[in-house]
Design an enzyme around this catalytic site. Structure first.
Site, PDB file in Angstrom:
ATOM      1  N   ARG A  49      16.052  -4.007  -3.813  1.00  0.00           N
ATOM      2  CA  ARG A  49      16.661  -5.310  -3.579  1.00  0.00           C
ATOM      3  C   ARG A  49      15.939  -6.345  -4.428  1.00  0.00           C
ATOM      4  NH1 ARG A  49      15.601  -9.321   0.907  1.00  0.00           N
ATOM      5  NH2 ARG A  49      17.143 -10.932   0.508  1.00  0.00           N
ATOM      6  N   HIS A  57      17.852 -17.083  -3.707  1.00  0.00           N
ATOM      7  CA  HIS A  57      16.685 -16.918  -2.824  1.00  0.00           C
ATOM      8  C   HIS A  57      15.715 -18.067  -3.089  1.00  0.00           C
ATOM      9  CE1 HIS A  57      13.891 -13.779  -0.807  1.00  0.00           C
ATOM     10  NE2 HIS A  57      13.301 -14.959  -0.733  1.00  0.00           N
ATOM     11  N   ASN A  61      19.748 -15.718   0.601  1.00  0.00           N
ATOM     12  CA  ASN A  61      18.671 -15.195   1.437  1.00  0.00           C
ATOM     13  C   ASN A  61      18.208 -16.247   2.438  1.00  0.00           C
ATOM     14  OD1 ASN A  61      16.488 -13.084   1.909  1.00  0.00           O
ATOM     15  ND2 ASN A  61      15.252 -14.922   1.533  1.00  0.00           N
ATOM     16  N   GLU A  62      18.212 -15.898   3.703  1.00  0.00           N
ATOM     17  CA  GLU A  62      17.614 -16.715   4.763  1.00  0.00           C
ATOM     18  C   GLU A  62      17.934 -18.201   4.710  1.00  0.00           C
ATOM     19  OE1 GLU A  62      13.410 -16.247   4.933  1.00  0.00           O
ATOM     20  OE2 GLU A  62      13.520 -14.180   5.591  1.00  0.00           O
ATOM     21  N   ASN A 108      16.177  -9.949   8.031  1.00  0.00           N
ATOM     22  CA  ASN A 108      14.767  -9.992   7.633  1.00  0.00           C
ATOM     23  C   ASN A 108      13.966 -10.145   8.917  1.00  0.00           C
ATOM     24  OD1 ASN A 108      15.676  -9.980   5.048  1.00  0.00           O
ATOM     25  ND2 ASN A 108      14.912 -12.010   4.490  1.00  0.00           N
ATOM     26  N   TYR A 155      10.224  -9.749  10.801  1.00  0.00           N
ATOM     27  CA  TYR A 155       8.781  -9.565  10.680  1.00  0.00           C
ATOM     28  C   TYR A 155       8.086  -9.616  12.031  1.00  0.00           C
ATOM     29  CZ  TYR A 155       9.245 -10.485   5.650  1.00  0.00           C
ATOM     30  OH  TYR A 155       9.589 -10.414   4.332  1.00  0.00           O
ATOM     31  N   GLU A 196      14.413  -7.048   4.943  1.00  0.00           N
ATOM     32  CA  GLU A 196      12.977  -7.274   4.746  1.00  0.00           C
ATOM     33  C   GLU A 196      12.236  -6.911   6.020  1.00  0.00           C
ATOM     34  OE1 GLU A 196      11.793 -11.216   3.411  1.00  0.00           O
ATOM     35  OE2 GLU A 196      13.468 -11.302   2.001  1.00  0.00           O
ATOM     36  N   TRP A 246       9.314  -4.847   2.647  1.00  0.00           N
ATOM     37  CA  TRP A 246       8.845  -6.014   1.906  1.00  0.00           C
ATOM     38  C   TRP A 246       7.348  -5.868   1.741  1.00  0.00           C
ATOM     39  CZ3 TRP A 246      11.327 -10.034  -0.407  1.00  0.00           C
ATOM     40  CH2 TRP A 246      10.489 -11.041  -0.905  1.00  0.00           C
ATOM     41  N   GLU A 255       3.350 -15.602  -3.092  1.00  0.00           N
ATOM     42  CA  GLU A 255       3.856 -15.791  -1.731  1.00  0.00           C
ATOM     43  C   GLU A 255       4.022 -17.281  -1.427  1.00  0.00           C
ATOM     44  OE1 GLU A 255       5.291 -13.894   0.530  1.00  0.00           O
ATOM     45  OE2 GLU A 255       5.344 -15.610   1.870  1.00  0.00           O
ATOM     46  N   TRP A 256       4.976 -17.914  -2.105  1.00  0.00           N
ATOM     47  CA  TRP A 256       5.342 -19.308  -1.843  1.00  0.00           C
ATOM     48  C   TRP A 256       4.107 -20.180  -1.602  1.00  0.00           C
ATOM     49  CZ3 TRP A 256       9.855 -19.080  -3.841  1.00  0.00           C
ATOM     50  CH2 TRP A 256      10.718 -18.030  -3.562  1.00  0.00           C
ATOM     51  N   PHE A 300       1.591  -8.607   0.443  1.00  0.00           N
ATOM     52  CA  PHE A 300       2.577  -7.825   1.194  1.00  0.00           C
ATOM     53  C   PHE A 300       2.846  -6.461   0.576  1.00  0.00           C
ATOM     54  CE2 PHE A 300       4.102 -11.758   3.245  1.00  0.00           C
ATOM     55  CZ  PHE A 300       4.555 -11.300   4.467  1.00  0.00           C
TER      56      PHE A 300
HETATM   57  C1  BGC Z   1      11.189 -14.493   2.606  1.00  0.00           C
HETATM   58  C2  BGC Z   1      10.304 -14.001   1.494  1.00  0.00           C
HETATM   59  C3  BGC Z   1       8.855 -14.126   1.886  1.00  0.00           C
HETATM   60  C4  BGC Z   1       8.620 -13.370   3.161  1.00  0.00           C
HETATM   61  C5  BGC Z   1       7.199 -13.422   3.646  1.00  0.00           C
HETATM   62  C6  BGC Z   1      10.749 -14.084   3.971  1.00  0.00           C
HETATM   63  O1  BGC Z   1      11.059 -15.069   4.869  1.00  0.00           O
HETATM   64  O2  BGC Z   1      12.501 -14.088   2.351  1.00  0.00           O
HETATM   65  O3  BGC Z   1      10.573 -14.726   0.333  1.00  0.00           O
HETATM   66  O4  BGC Z   1       8.008 -13.657   0.885  1.00  0.00           O
HETATM   67  O5  BGC Z   1       9.408 -13.935   4.177  1.00  0.00           O
HETATM   68  O6  BGC Z   1       6.802 -14.714   3.927  1.00  0.00           O
END
Ligand code: BGC
Length: 510
Positions: free
Chosen positions: A92, A137, A182-183, A323, A325, A397, A446, A453-454, A462
């Site tokens: 992806r 994204h 994305n999101e 996505n 986590y 993700e 992911w 990482e932003w 990651f």
């Molecule tokens: C985002 C990714 C980000 C990941 C971890 C997701 O919300 O799509 O761009 O790297 O979270 O923070």
């Protein structure tokens, strides 16, 4: 590079034999764009909102930016080889808008940008890896921000539609899985409510920005984003799907919200948290309307869809991208006292927290708002299955972030036992929901490699591959070896030999 690649045979590897998993999609993803591509001004790419953001106010601690990132723009062949050796079925990735349309619809298509993604797509297919492409994204050409304020303006729908059409026309003969955006839920919150992502717009109590209104702008920006999605999906369904035969979906960030206590109010709060977060983009994309809870609590502040818009918004997706986590607790704020932000209608009068009576919901990760709560996977998938009538789902993700602490040495970072445990337990939880009938078509880790990482820059990792920041060398971690073993032997058991870290430094995973 291309001619070398063309010597590869099309070798689709046999995939998992466990009947609970549909064959075809165990994969992983880094995204392209800011996070891995680098080459931020090469071959006709223009400045994106993230380039400008990072170069001006500084987007991450230590002044990190995505100028070079993982240099995937130049190293993509090596990365595709790594994917192939892991045995991935799908990859992806996201398109950098500013690379293919440097000035949006106000300028030319950049042939070098199209060529770059063509090379990626062709080389993936040569190795039997399915390209799974996200059109947007988080990033956009800065010109669209400067001209009219990006997602706050309905003009953005035209620009996104144009981008989507260019993508379908250029890549749709080979790309069969599309994600429009994305999101939207996460991006809009960070950019227009908390103001920590560009264009840095917010108001008190969410943050202290120069411009913005956190109670209203997120709703406007989301509305434009959803209509942009709906219009692009309509275009795909009507004009491209009949001849290209692919599928199109939308990806939401899906926290699992659990009531902080067993009280009726907190249980209602958990439902509201879902509606105000996951339901916010998904309800319109499936039912053509915002969630009832949002309508009730936001009243006339919430934009509405016209009859014609409802028609194309409804059932605008062929699959839901999840996505996932972490889980969080939801605490009711309609009657009890909460944080300043939990008390706001835009948050559905819910506090979303990671702790109850001093106990965390799960072990901490490298990102302070993400905790390890494996049961959350089964719970969120079941919830989405029920609410959306078992629409096909992909876990787009799921991953574990470890902090890159200064004192850590490479071999500590590479011996990522916790990441292996994370994926093992989350996959087991996912398997439970699939056994209960959830129509999950695939799972993406992911991410393939450590990347930008932003707001955390390179301080959080990651990847299944460690990336050395000086040399950009990719080193497979324990998790890469484990994942390869999982894909090959269909086993969630950790490879016993793999715990001997030394073996991991050998080249056999690459
Ligand atoms: C985002 C990714 C980000 C990941 C971890 C997701 O919300 O799509 O761009 O790297 O979270 O923070």
């Amino acid at each position: 590079m291309e001619s070398e690649a063309s010597n590869w045979k099309k070798t689709k590897q046999p995939r998992s034999k466990d009947p609970i998993f549909h064959p075809g999609f165990y994969s992983e993803l880094p995204l392209l764009l800011t996070k891995v591509e680098g080459a931020y001004l090469e071959d006709g790419k223009s400045l994106s909102n993230w380039d400008v953001f990072c170069h001006s106010i500084g987007c991450a601690e230590g002044g990190d930016n995505g100028d070079i990132a993982d240099d995937h723009y130049h190293m993509f062949m090596e990365d595709i080889e790594a994917m192939h050796s892991l045995g991935l079925d799908a990859y992806r990735f996201s398109i950098s808008w500013a690379r293919i349309l440097p000035r949006g619809r106000f300028g030319e298509v950049n042939p070098a940008g199209i060529k770059f993604y063509n090379k990626i797509i062709d080389n993936l297919i040569l190795r039997g890896i399915e390209p799974f492409v996200t059109i947007n994204h988080n990033d956009l050409p800065q010109e669209l921000e400067d001209r009219y304020g990006s997602w706050l303006n309905a003009e953005m729908q035209e620009d996104f539609l144009y981008l989507a059409e260019v993508c379908f026309k250029s890549f749709g003969d080979r790309v069969k899985y599309w994600v429009t955006i994305n999101e939207p839920n996460m991006y809009i919150e960070l950019a227009f409510e908390q103001g920590v992502f560009p264009p840095s717009r917010c108001s008190e109590p969410f943050g202290n920005c120069v411009y913005g209104n956190s109670d209203v702008e997120p709703l406007v920006a989301m509305h434009n984003m959803l209509l942009a999605h709906g219009r692009a999906a309509k275009l795909y369904h009507e004009e491209f799907q009949p001849k290209q035969g692919g599928l199109i979906g939308l990806v939401a960030h899906c926290f699992m919200f659990e009531p902080i206590t067993d009280s009726e109010l907190d249980r209602e709060a958990a439902k509201r948290a879902f509606a105000f977060s996951v339901g916010w983009p998904l309800d319109p994309a499936i039912f053509g309307e915002y969630p009832e809870e949002m309508q009730k609590y936001l009243g006339s502040k919430l934009p509405s869809f016209s009859l014609e818009e409802k028609k194309f918004m409804k059932n605008s997706i062929d699959f839901i991208g999840i996505n996932h986590y972490s889980a969080l607790y939801a605490k009711d704020c309609t009657t009890s006292s909460c944080s300043a932000t939990g008390n706001r209608a835009i948050q559905g009068f819910v506090d979303r927290v990671g702790e109850h009576d001093g106990v965390l919901i799960g072990e901490r990760t490298g990102l302070e708002y993400l905790f390890v709560v494996p049961r959350g996977m089964e719970e969120i998938v079941n919830l989405i299955k029920t609410r959306y009538n078992n629409t096909p789902m992909f876990i787009t993700e799921n991953g574990y972030s470890s902090p890159d602490l200064q004192e850590q040495r490479v071999n500590e970072l590479v011996n990522d036992v916790k990441r292996v445990e994370f994926h093992t337990s989350y996959l087991a939880s996912l398997a439970k929901s699939m056994r209960e009938g959830a129509d999950v078509r695939g799972y993406f880790v992911w991410s393939l490699m450590d990347s930008y990482e932003w707001l955390e820059g390179y301080n959080v990792r990651f990847g299944l591959y460690y990336v050395d920041r000086q040399t950009l060398t990719r080193i497979p971690k324990l998790s890469a070896r484990w994942y390869k073993n999982f894909l090959t032997n269909n086993s969630l058991v950790i490879d016993k030999n793999a715990s001997r870290t030394k073996r991991l430094f050998t080249k056999d995973v690459m």
